[in-house]
Design a protein around this motif. Structure first.
Motif, PDB file in Angstrom:
ATOM      1  N   ASP A 247       0.876  -1.161   0.000  1.00 53.77           N
ATOM      2  CA  ASP A 247       0.000   0.000   0.000  1.00 53.77           C
ATOM      3  C   ASP A 247       0.919   1.218   0.000  1.00 53.77           C
ATOM      4  N   LEU A 248       1.091   1.825  -1.180  1.00 57.09           N
ATOM      5  CA  LEU A 248       2.082   2.881  -1.362  1.00 57.09           C
ATOM      6  C   LEU A 248       1.456   4.168  -1.886  1.00 57.09           C
ATOM      7  N   ASP A 249       2.113   5.263  -1.597  1.00 56.55           N
ATOM      8  CA  ASP A 249       1.775   6.528  -2.242  1.00 56.55           C
ATOM      9  C   ASP A 249       2.016   6.330  -3.736  1.00 56.55           C
ATOM     10  N   ASN A 250       1.150   6.869  -4.572  1.00 59.20           N
ATOM     11  CA  ASN A 250       1.290   6.631  -6.016  1.00 59.20           C
ATOM     12  C   ASN A 250       2.529   7.278  -6.621  1.00 59.20           C
ATOM     13  N   ARG A 251       3.265   8.051  -5.871  1.00 57.38           N
ATOM     14  CA  ARG A 251       4.506   8.668  -6.362  1.00 57.38           C
ATOM     15  C   ARG A 251       5.746   7.868  -5.981  1.00 57.38           C
ATOM     16  N   THR A 252       5.575   6.765  -5.291  1.00 59.65           N
ATOM     17  CA  THR A 252       6.703   5.948  -4.833  1.00 59.65           C
ATOM     18  C   THR A 252       7.333   5.205  -5.998  1.00 59.65           C
ATOM     19  N   THR A 253       8.642   5.370  -6.136  1.00 60.69           N
ATOM     20  CA  THR A 253       9.348   4.648  -7.193  1.00 60.69           C
ATOM     21  C   THR A 253       9.558   3.194  -6.772  1.00 60.69           C
ATOM     22  N   LEU A 254       9.816   2.352  -7.745  1.00 61.16           N
ATOM     23  CA  LEU A 254      10.124   0.966  -7.436  1.00 61.16           C
ATOM     24  C   LEU A 254      11.360   0.896  -6.548  1.00 61.16           C
TER      25      LEU A 254
ATOM     26  N   ASN B 242      15.784   0.734 -14.989  1.00 58.28           N
ATOM     27  CA  ASN B 242      16.234   1.569 -13.876  1.00 58.28           C
ATOM     28  C   ASN B 242      15.053   1.750 -12.928  1.00 58.28           C
ATOM     29  N   SER B 243      15.166   1.176 -11.734  1.00 56.30           N
ATOM     30  CA  SER B 243      14.048   1.207 -10.796  1.00 56.30           C
ATOM     31  C   SER B 243      13.755   2.603 -10.262  1.00 56.30           C
ATOM     32  N   CYS B 244      14.698   3.520 -10.372  1.00 57.01           N
ATOM     33  CA  CYS B 244      14.453   4.894  -9.911  1.00 57.01           C
ATOM     34  C   CYS B 244      13.500   5.648 -10.835  1.00 57.01           C
ATOM     35  N   LEU B 245      13.294   5.126 -12.043  1.00 57.00           N
ATOM     36  CA  LEU B 245      12.410   5.788 -13.005  1.00 57.00           C
ATOM     37  C   LEU B 245      11.032   5.145 -13.110  1.00 57.00           C
ATOM     38  N   LEU B 246      10.815   4.064 -12.367  1.00 57.95           N
ATOM     39  CA  LEU B 246       9.552   3.334 -12.456  1.00 57.95           C
ATOM     40  C   LEU B 246       8.692   3.608 -11.238  1.00 57.95           C
ATOM     41  N   LEU B 247       7.434   3.927 -11.472  1.00 53.45           N
ATOM     42  CA  LEU B 247       6.513   4.055 -10.356  1.00 53.45           C
ATOM     43  C   LEU B 247       6.040   2.661  -9.967  1.00 53.45           C
ATOM     44  N   ALA B 248       6.113   2.354  -8.692  1.00 50.84           N
ATOM     45  CA  ALA B 248       5.761   1.024  -8.214  1.00 50.84           C
ATOM     46  C   ALA B 248       4.319   0.664  -8.563  1.00 50.84           C
ATOM     47  N   VAL B 249       3.401   1.631  -8.499  1.00 40.64           N
ATOM     48  CA  VAL B 249       1.987   1.338  -8.775  1.00 40.64           C
ATOM     49  C   VAL B 249       1.759   0.940 -10.227  1.00 40.64           C
TER      50      VAL B 249
END
Length: 170
Positions: free
Chosen positions: A11-18, A53-60
């Protein structure tokens, strides 16, 4: 999503990166935060088998995806062949970039075996797999930076792992 072959519901904020989900919410600290702009490759992971690159992907945005981090490459305390090759060839110095380098190498080997060309590929449309020459490896790994300059050993490690994978028919 599935992370390292285990189902994971967050359950994450929609701005959280992978990257932040992995490190801050799941405690998977193998993936490193380098530049946080997709320029250094320290945060490289495999998403559905492709390096990203996981820093560029939104987890949601990864609902249903299969994510593999450096921690998920080994199984039953046996290192992945790329991990072992990095040790055998001393392909790291400080080690900060190593997890991203290893994940990128796994992806690069898979891409070449699948016939995906790179800017260094001699033919426009290769038939079958692409031979991982030194130039191919350097091109395919160019998105992963090593401030210590362990590139010579990284190339040797990737070449050995690629050859082992080819011989094993992977």
């Amino acid at each position: 999503m599935e992370i390292n072959a285990e189902s994971c519901a967050l359950d994450l904020d929609n701005r959280t990166t992978l990257l932040d989900a992995l490190r801050e919410h799941l405690g998977l600290t193998g993936t490193k935060k380098g530049c946080d702009h997709g320029q250094c490759g320290a945060c490289t992971v495999l998403v559905d088998g492709l390096r990203m690159n996981s820093c560029l992907l939104l987890a949601v945005a990864l609902d249903g995806a299969q994510v593999t981090t450096v921690e998920g490459l080994s199984s039953d305390a046996v290192l992945h062949p790329v991990q072992q090759a990095f040790i055998d060839h001393d392909a790291f110095q400080c080690g900060y970039c190593t997890p991203g380098q290893i994940c990128s190498a796994v992806g690069a080997i898979t891409e070449a075996a699948s016939g995906w060309p790179s800017a260094a590929t001699a033919q426009e449309r290769p038939v079958g797999s692409v031979a991982l020459t030194e130039a191919e490896i350097r091109e395919r790994m160019s998105g992963n930076l090593c401030r210590c300059g362990a590139y010579v050993n990284i190339v040797s490690a990737v070449a050995e792992a690629a050859e082992a994978a080819r011989e094993a028919g992977r």
